[in-house]
Write an enzyme that holds these catalytic residues in place. Sequence first.
Site, PDB file in Angstrom:
ATOM      1  N   GLY A 549      -1.770   6.322  -1.430  1.00 44.44           N
ATOM      2  CA  GLY A 549      -2.826   6.023  -0.464  1.00 44.44           C
ATOM      3  C   GLY A 549      -3.713   7.227  -0.267  1.00 44.44           C
ATOM      4  N   GLU A 550      -4.294   7.355   0.915  1.00 42.44           N
ATOM      5  CA  GLU A 550      -5.182   8.453   1.299  1.00 42.44           C
ATOM      6  C   GLU A 550      -6.543   8.391   0.604  1.00 42.44           C
ATOM      7  OE1 GLU A 550      -3.425  12.251   0.528  1.00 42.44           O
ATOM      8  OE2 GLU A 550      -1.636  11.883   1.738  1.00 42.44           O
ATOM      9  N   GLY A 551      -6.660   7.624  -0.482  1.00 39.00           N
ATOM     10  CA  GLY A 551      -7.841   7.675  -1.332  1.00 39.00           C
ATOM     11  C   GLY A 551      -7.580   8.445  -2.601  1.00 39.00           C
TER      12      GLY A 551
END
Length: 584
Positions: A549-551
Amino acid sequence: MTGAVAQPGEPMPGPDIDAFYRLVAARRDMRNGFLPDPVSDEVLTRVLTAAHQAPSVGLSQPWDFLIVRDRAVRERVRALARKQQDMFAGSLPRSRALRFGDLKVEAILDTPVNIVVTCDPTRGGRHVLGRHAQPQVAAYSSVCAVQNLWLAARAEGLGVGWVSFFDERELSAALGLPAHLEVVAYLCMGHVTEFPPAPELALSGWARRRPLAWAVHDERWGQRGLPGGSPASLLADTLAAVAPADAGAMAQARERQERLTKPSGSLGALEELSVRLAGLAGDCPPPVPEPAAVAVFAADHGVHAQGVTPWPQEVTAQMVANFLAGGAVVNAIAAQAGAEVCVVDVGVAAELPPAPGLLPRKVRPGTADMTAGPAMTADEAQRAVEAGIDTARDLVAAGNRCLVTGDMGIANTTASAALIAAFTGAEAQEVTGRGTGIDDEMWEQKVSVIRRALARHRPDPADPLAVLAAVGGLEHAALAGFMLGAAALRTPVVLDGVIACAAALAARALAADVVDCLVAGHMSTEPGARRALTALGLRPLLDLDMRLGEGSGAALAVPIVQAAARVLRDVATFDSAGVSGAKE
């Protein structure tokens, strides 16, 4: 100006009004094209007279004007500005730093006169009307003087540039100013060859001007509408602006791909990506989508109370601090890709202190437990969507040509699986993954929680806002708005993992053509991501078994997206290169 004089209480004569608005529209922050001709004392005095007529709090007139012509002084000042410019450039993502290097940001030595506008916050003593509760309005008053000076200079045919690359105390000391004075503006003034048709930063692509409609709120914050116009809905206006890809530009891109000096189809998915980028831009070749910005939408989830993750909820706020400090994985990968990272607080349960890179857009401090009731109200869901739209608008206005989805929220894979099940009709166990690494027992609990939430709410995918409100997260709603805002501005969005994919389903349910702006950055190991991408008809660029996640996965894909556009733009055609094509 005309010779007519307005009577007290009457507007100025029409030609004077027209001239004033033309003057305001023609004012420019100038850094280029200065002439060596001196500014006459008579003209300079008129300009300073206009500045001195500015309004000020309690008529305190806190400003003073220091005229600097001495070249040696200006050389010292320029050295201070250069030092700060170098520090600023070092803080920029790579693509921004390269573009900054092409900008001229000061004309300290190019102009015959520099003017320093100072503020004395003590002028008038203790009892200046209006300054008691708001002492900062002394500086605001001095800024009004700067604007008057700027407009008067433009009327006289003089260019003015505002230089802000200074440590204010360092500059004050270099100019020998008394310690109690504040430097409000350092201005460079002189005659110019011409005034550009638009601000130089807009012409260079560094930033765009925000339309007035984005900045006007009627009676209360968030209630949009220009004076005398119909009330506007940010969401409705954005949905109306989302349009399909330009078929003509896509056809031109496919035809150009066939003429590039390479075998047809040899770049595989990169070729179709370039076609999609051309369709989105409505131009062939499309602009290279850089610079890029990652927006990490952060929020907490009430369903955390159901034991769906081993991680404490406090980790959300702790990771936000890590993002802002530059210590997270997405920071490292974004730096490699030359992208900036900002964090948008749409629903973190904790109060976050102000910090550079943090956008405070909190709708509520986390959602409610979706097994006990709706995660949020319909109004809150819409406000979160609109926070995402505003974020996309602001990042595009700041000059970004590619947006990247990021997310942070402990328990957000549970809400993601619920959303994907609701929008695709999949069974809970088919789209529920291990998230942050849960064991079998916790996975079964997670599936059970999602089933209970879906059974309780029976969300209707035909009402996407209601689906988001029932089982979504604030970051899901904001991400959906982020995609819609980008699509309305014809800007590509690179999707990260399962959270972004779930939000993309909601965005598509709101506006089907939003898919034309979406690029799947990678294939997450979360099963819901595969189901969502299949439903969206998107092919991921990377498959690296990632699920952070997080980008992070999307940021990894940014250079591929940029390369697709660059190939279409920069690779020679058979005709231009004098290379023989394949025999028919």
